[in-house]
Write a protein that holds these residues in place. Structure first.
Motif, PDB file in Angstrom:
ATOM      1  N   GLN A 280     -20.416 -14.863  -8.874  1.00 41.94           N
ATOM      2  CA  GLN A 280     -21.090 -16.051  -9.401  1.00 41.94           C
ATOM      3  C   GLN A 280     -22.230 -15.680 -10.340  1.00 41.94           C
ATOM      4  O   GLN A 280     -22.438 -16.337 -11.369  1.00 41.94           O
TER       5      GLN A 280
ATOM      6  N   GLY B 174     -19.404 -24.301  -8.812  1.00 40.73           N
ATOM      7  CA  GLY B 174     -19.348 -24.090  -7.365  1.00 40.73           C
ATOM      8  C   GLY B 174     -20.418 -23.152  -6.858  1.00 40.73           C
ATOM      9  O   GLY B 174     -20.314 -22.603  -5.759  1.00 40.73           O
ATOM     10  N   SER B 175     -21.485 -22.962  -7.642  1.00 41.56           N
ATOM     11  CA  SER B 175     -22.528 -21.997  -7.283  1.00 41.56           C
ATOM     12  C   SER B 175     -23.498 -22.521  -6.239  1.00 41.56           C
ATOM     13  O   SER B 175     -24.260 -21.754  -5.656  1.00 41.56           O
ATOM     14  N   GLY B 176     -23.512 -23.833  -6.014  1.00 40.30           N
ATOM     15  CA  GLY B 176     -24.470 -24.417  -5.079  1.00 40.30           C
ATOM     16  C   GLY B 176     -25.815 -24.725  -5.699  1.00 40.30           C
ATOM     17  O   GLY B 176     -26.717 -25.226  -5.024  1.00 40.30           O
TER      18      GLY B 176
END
Length: 295
Positions: free
Chosen positions: A64, A173-175
């Motif tokens: 990521q 989708g890394s948060g």
């Protein structure tokens, strides 16, 4: 508000501001070294985003974090290095028109690497029209070697932005929030621009900052706070809502905005060939959009 509508409005706001950015950047690259201009611009933009979310961010898992690095490399370092060289050796209007071909490269990259779009003959017809338009405006300004060099770098900038539009979707989708993602991308892009600036850049005289006046500071704050911090944030939010290919459609407006702005503010001449080239590029972009679809 529905995601499709809000995403479209965000993308529209971003490209309207970006269309005028070529005018401001044309002024600034005449005063600042193009390498240090990028570093300074994104340092100010990163500082603005940090003030909005003043908390340290730890490194993400390796894959990521590498996505963030690649986004910074493509969307900041390469895109603006190529764009600034283009602005030095070509006009703001030419640079704006040519870099608007980036949606083609977004679709091509998705098709070639991810196989997430299907390209029909209509897409390649549109691609040929766009390249023809690019060639027309490149050779219409006197055909000098430096002019051609600048327009070639503008095309390279379009390719870099196409890569960024694909890469930024991989950060969803890394948060992290959209603001935090943009902050990380700016950090890596700024950091990766410092080595070439140290090797190939020229020191910026202090008189540029003390004697630049309203024109210098107004343009610098515009490109840093609005066309960088605000627009990258809006673009990331737009692609999260409507996807990179759909968001790229809004880039079609950039040539119109940049040519009008260049003519009104910089007094750059606009010939019938330029208008014909813009028409060819816009038609080509529309055809290419109809000629690709998700699979």
């Amino acid at each position: 508000m529905k995601p499709a509508l809000s995403g479209g409005l965000m993308a529209l706001a971003a490209v309207l501001i970006w269309g005028m950015t070529f005018v401001s950047s044309k002024v600034l690259v005449g005063l600042l070294d193009p390498y240090w201009y990028i570093v300074l611009r994104f340092l100010l933009a990163w500082g603005c985003l940090f003030l909005l979310s003043p908390r340290p961010m730890a490194l993400l898992p390796k894959k990521q974090e590498w996505d963030m690095v690649l986004c910074g490399l493509a969307g900041v370092t390469f895109y603006y290095l190529f764009q600034n060289v283009a602005l030095i050796h070509s006009t703001a209007s030419n640079t704006g028109v040519i870099t608007a071909s980036s949606p083609l490269f977004t679709a091509l990259i998705l098709w070639f690497f991810g196989r997430r779009v299907k390209l029909s003959p209509l897409f390649f017809l549109g691609f040929a029209l766009c390249i023809g338009g690019v060639a027309a405006i490149s050779f219409s300004g006197g055909g000098g070697e430096l002019h051609l060099l600048g327009d070639s770098f503008a095309l390279a900038a379009a390719l870099a932005w196409g890569a960024y539009c694909v890469l930024i979707t991989r950060t969803q989708g890394s948060g992290l929030t959209d603001l935090q993602v943009t902050r990380k991308v700016f950090f890596w892009g700024m950091l990766l621009t410092i080595p070439p600036a140290l090797v190939m850049g020229e020191p910026v005289p202090l008189t540029v900052f003390t004697g630049g006046g309203l024109s210098f500071w107004g343009n610098l704050l515009f490109v840093s706070l609005f066309s960088s911090a605000l627009c990258y944030l809006l673009w990331g939010m737009a692609t999260a809502r409507i996807g990179s290919v759909a968001a790229s459609v809004y880039l079609y407006l950039i040539p119109v905005v940049s040519v009008i702005g260049s003519a009104l503010i910089l007094d750059e001449p606009v010939s019938w060939v330029t208008f014909a080239a813009i028409a060819a590029i816009l038609v080509g972009l529309v055809l290419s959009q109809k000629g690709n679809r998700p699979v």
